[in-house]
Write a protein that holds these residues in place. Structure first.
Motif, PDB file in Angstrom:
ATOM      1  N   ALA A  82      -2.412  -1.950 -81.898  1.00 26.08           N
ATOM      2  CA  ALA A  82      -1.744  -2.763 -82.913  1.00 26.08           C
ATOM      3  C   ALA A  82      -0.432  -3.341 -82.399  1.00 26.08           C
ATOM      4  O   ALA A  82       0.034  -4.375 -82.879  1.00 26.08           O
ATOM      5  CB  ALA A  82      -1.492  -1.920 -84.170  1.00 26.08           C
ATOM      6  N   ALA A  83       0.158  -2.680 -81.397  1.00 26.73           N
ATOM      7  CA  ALA A  83       1.421  -3.164 -80.824  1.00 26.73           C
ATOM      8  C   ALA A  83       1.195  -4.098 -79.641  1.00 26.73           C
ATOM      9  O   ALA A  83       2.157  -4.542 -79.018  1.00 26.73           O
ATOM     10  CB  ALA A  83       2.273  -1.979 -80.389  1.00 26.73           C
ATOM     11  N   GLY A  84      -0.082  -4.371 -79.331  1.00 30.32           N
ATOM     12  CA  GLY A  84      -0.369  -5.312 -78.253  1.00 30.32           C
ATOM     13  C   GLY A  84      -1.006  -4.712 -77.030  1.00 30.32           C
ATOM     14  O   GLY A  84      -1.308  -5.434 -76.068  1.00 30.32           O
ATOM     15  N   ALA A  85      -1.226  -3.401 -77.019  1.00 36.50           N
ATOM     16  CA  ALA A  85      -1.892  -2.782 -75.873  1.00 36.50           C
ATOM     17  C   ALA A  85      -3.356  -3.212 -75.825  1.00 36.50           C
ATOM     18  O   ALA A  85      -3.967  -3.506 -76.859  1.00 36.50           O
ATOM     19  CB  ALA A  85      -1.802  -1.263 -75.955  1.00 36.50           C
ATOM     20  N   ARG A  86      -3.914  -3.262 -74.655  1.00 38.34           N
ATOM     21  CA  ARG A  86      -5.309  -3.633 -74.468  1.00 38.34           C
ATOM     22  C   ARG A  86      -6.108  -2.391 -74.129  1.00 38.34           C
ATOM     23  O   ARG A  86      -5.845  -1.720 -73.134  1.00 38.34           O
ATOM     24  CB  ARG A  86      -5.426  -4.654 -73.335  1.00 38.34           C
ATOM     25  N   LEU A  87      -7.075  -2.061 -74.954  1.00 42.59           N
ATOM     26  CA  LEU A  87      -7.938  -0.910 -74.715  1.00 42.59           C
ATOM     27  C   LEU A  87      -9.199  -1.368 -73.992  1.00 42.59           C
ATOM     28  O   LEU A  87      -9.791  -2.390 -74.346  1.00 42.59           O
ATOM     29  CB  LEU A  87      -8.318  -0.231 -76.032  1.00 42.59           C
ATOM     30  N   VAL A  88      -9.607  -0.610 -72.993  1.00 40.67           N
ATOM     31  CA  VAL A  88     -10.781  -0.989 -72.214  1.00 40.67           C
ATOM     32  C   VAL A  88     -11.751   0.187 -72.113  1.00 40.67           C
ATOM     33  O   VAL A  88     -11.371   1.342 -72.308  1.00 40.67           O
ATOM     34  CB  VAL A  88     -10.392  -1.462 -70.797  1.00 40.67           C
ATOM     35  N   ASN A  89     -13.011  -0.149 -71.833  1.00 38.80           N
ATOM     36  CA  ASN A  89     -14.045   0.852 -71.564  1.00 38.80           C
ATOM     37  C   ASN A  89     -14.098   1.946 -72.634  1.00 38.80           C
ATOM     38  O   ASN A  89     -14.187   3.138 -72.335  1.00 38.80           O
ATOM     39  CB  ASN A  89     -13.817   1.481 -70.187  1.00 38.80           C
ATOM     40  N   ARG A  90     -14.080   1.520 -73.875  1.00 34.85           N
ATOM     41  CA  ARG A  90     -14.065   2.498 -74.977  1.00 34.85           C
ATOM     42  C   ARG A  90     -15.332   3.339 -75.018  1.00 34.85           C
ATOM     43  O   ARG A  90     -15.320   4.465 -75.533  1.00 34.85           O
ATOM     44  CB  ARG A  90     -13.904   1.767 -76.310  1.00 34.85           C
ATOM     45  N   ASP A  91     -16.437   2.784 -74.517  1.00 36.21           N
ATOM     46  CA  ASP A  91     -17.713   3.500 -74.591  1.00 36.21           C
ATOM     47  C   ASP A  91     -17.919   4.451 -73.416  1.00 36.21           C
ATOM     48  O   ASP A  91     -18.932   5.147 -73.360  1.00 36.21           O
ATOM     49  CB  ASP A  91     -18.873   2.496 -74.633  1.00 36.21           C
ATOM     50  N   ARG A  92     -16.982   4.487 -72.485  1.00 37.06           N
ATOM     51  CA  ARG A  92     -17.112   5.373 -71.330  1.00 37.06           C
ATOM     52  C   ARG A  92     -16.294   6.627 -71.599  1.00 37.06           C
ATOM     53  O   ARG A  92     -15.087   6.664 -71.408  1.00 37.06           O
ATOM     54  CB  ARG A  92     -16.659   4.652 -70.065  1.00 37.06           C
ATOM     55  N   MET A  93     -16.993   7.661 -72.060  1.00 38.52           N
ATOM     56  CA  MET A  93     -16.326   8.903 -72.474  1.00 38.52           C
ATOM     57  C   MET A  93     -16.697  10.035 -71.531  1.00 38.52           C
ATOM     58  O   MET A  93     -17.750  10.025 -70.904  1.00 38.52           O
ATOM     59  CB  MET A  93     -16.770   9.302 -73.885  1.00 38.52           C
ATOM     60  N   TRP A  94     -15.818  11.012 -71.461  1.00 41.21           N
ATOM     61  CA  TRP A  94     -16.098  12.225 -70.698  1.00 41.21           C
ATOM     62  C   TRP A  94     -15.634  13.400 -71.545  1.00 41.21           C
ATOM     63  O   TRP A  94     -14.441  13.623 -71.706  1.00 41.21           O
ATOM     64  CB  TRP A  94     -15.348  12.207 -69.362  1.00 41.21           C
ATOM     65  N   HIS A  95     -16.569  14.127 -72.128  1.00 40.18           N
ATOM     66  CA  HIS A  95     -16.227  15.226 -73.037  1.00 40.18           C
ATOM     67  C   HIS A  95     -16.494  16.580 -72.386  1.00 40.18           C
ATOM     68  O   HIS A  95     -17.572  16.820 -71.870  1.00 40.18           O
ATOM     69  CB  HIS A  95     -17.048  15.128 -74.328  1.00 40.18           C
ATOM     70  N   TYR A  96     -15.471  17.415 -72.432  1.00 43.14           N
ATOM     71  CA  TYR A  96     -15.619  18.808 -72.021  1.00 43.14           C
ATOM     72  C   TYR A  96     -15.551  19.692 -73.265  1.00 43.14           C
ATOM     73  O   TYR A  96     -14.876  19.367 -74.242  1.00 43.14           O
ATOM     74  CB  TYR A  96     -14.461  19.228 -71.115  1.00 43.14           C
ATOM     75  N   THR A  97     -16.224  20.832 -73.198  1.00 45.89           N
ATOM     76  CA  THR A  97     -15.943  21.888 -74.179  1.00 45.89           C
ATOM     77  C   THR A  97     -14.950  22.828 -73.518  1.00 45.89           C
ATOM     78  O   THR A  97     -15.123  23.233 -72.363  1.00 45.89           O
ATOM     79  CB  THR A  97     -17.211  22.645 -74.577  1.00 45.89           C
TER      80      THR A  97
END
Length: 329
Positions: A312-327
């Protein structure tokens, strides 16, 4: 795809000293630490760091070492200082380390680069400054240079030590011929995650005692403020005091408001693993619909709030669908 110039190298201190990077990947203003970046008379600090995990501690320690006054802000109580790093195994990535050479492991920056880039699969505009993988690929090259260069000596100088046996995490297939590490590079820190976190916590607490750093626990950032088209600080909610132990949910009851001003805001918060709604919203289309039931392996405060706030402040988010989840935990 063209790989970044392998001769490129950037030290962590060069980044903070020259302003050649953006704020913690969130592009919230250049980290220029020249005279123009020193706080004016109306500012509360020279820099505000949002998120008191390991990345926030490192950024704060480096800024304080550069002579800057820093506010370290986090929505959690002090018991959670260090964030997710506390729960980690403390494995660190080095290239051609003394431990590897002692074990007869033949490693090199070229081999590590081939492993990294083969595994990363950068394919989204690597050569386009507006591409999602443009800066990601350049960050990868800079980190490889760091891991093969000053990283180990820097950490050893802070008192970090490792077990002498190098582990083989994320190996390249059963025969080490697939994407991943083709040789062992997993250096296990003595003391695991807390052993990695401790020297930076000490540096920051020393800076607090010297008046260079101030903690703002239970300060939940709700927005990044702007003035004249530039980031000017943060605003948000003061949450009621909490005695919640590390890793347990803390209260979200609001007891006040705050606004803090600084010419630099560094966002070191972004994990979404504790927010199943965000996980589902960003689920990779190639995997079909997200599962009806998900298991969360991280604390509730890993909520990803700062991603939308930064955007919202102007940052650009990229590759939102590339996740790496650990338990973890």
């Amino acid at each position: 795809m063209t790989r970044p110039d392998s001769s490129y190298s950037m030290s962590r201190r060069h980044l903070l000293a020259t302003g050649s990077g953006v704020a913690a990947g969130s592009a919230l203003g250049m980290l220029g630490l020249g005279e123009s970046a020193v706080a004016g008379p109306r500012a509360d600090a020279d820099a505000i760091v949002v998120g008191a995990g390991l990345a926030g501690l490192v950024a704060t320690a480096e800024l304080a070492a550069a002579g800057r006054r820093v506010l370290l802000v986090d929505q959690e109580p002090e018991a959670s200082l260090g964030g997710q790093a506390f729960w980690s195994l403390g494995g660190l990535f080095f290239v051609n380390s003394p431990e590897q050479r002692t074990a007869g492991i033949k490693d090199s920056i070229d081999l590590a680069r081939n492993d990294w880039f083969s595994n990363a699969g950068f394919d989204r505009g690597v050569d386009d400054p507006l591409g999602e993988d443009y800066w990601a690929s350049r960050w990868a090259e800079a980190y490889l240079q760091f891991a093969a260069g000053e990283k180990r000596a820097w950490l050893a100088g802070l008192g970090v030590t490792w077990v002498p046996i190098v582990g083989w995490a994320e190996r390249g297939g059963q025969l080490a011929d697939g994407p991943g590490n083709s040789v062992p590079r997993f250096h296990l820190t003595l003391g695991t995650g807390p052993g990695v976190m401790e020297p930076f916590e000490k540096l920051v607490r020393t800076a607090v005692a010297q008046g260079k750093v101030s903690f703002r626990f239970r300060h939940q950032v709700d927005g990044i403020t702007m003035a004249g088209g530039a980031v000017s600080g943060v605003r948000g909610s003061i949450l009621e005091p909490s005695s919640a132990a590390r890793g347990t949910p803390s209260s979200r009851t609001k007891v006040g408001d705050f606004e803090l001003r600084a010419p630099i805001v560094i966002v070191t918060s972004g994990g979404i693993g504790g927010n199943q709604e965000l996980v589902r919203r960003n689920w990779p289309a190639r995997l079909g619909p997200p599962p009806a039931r998900l298991i969360t392996g991280v604390p509730a405060h890993v909520d990803g709030r700062m991603l939308a706030i930064s955007e919202a402040a102007g940052a650009r988010l990229v590759n939102r669908d590339r996740m790496w989840h650990y338990t973890e935990g």
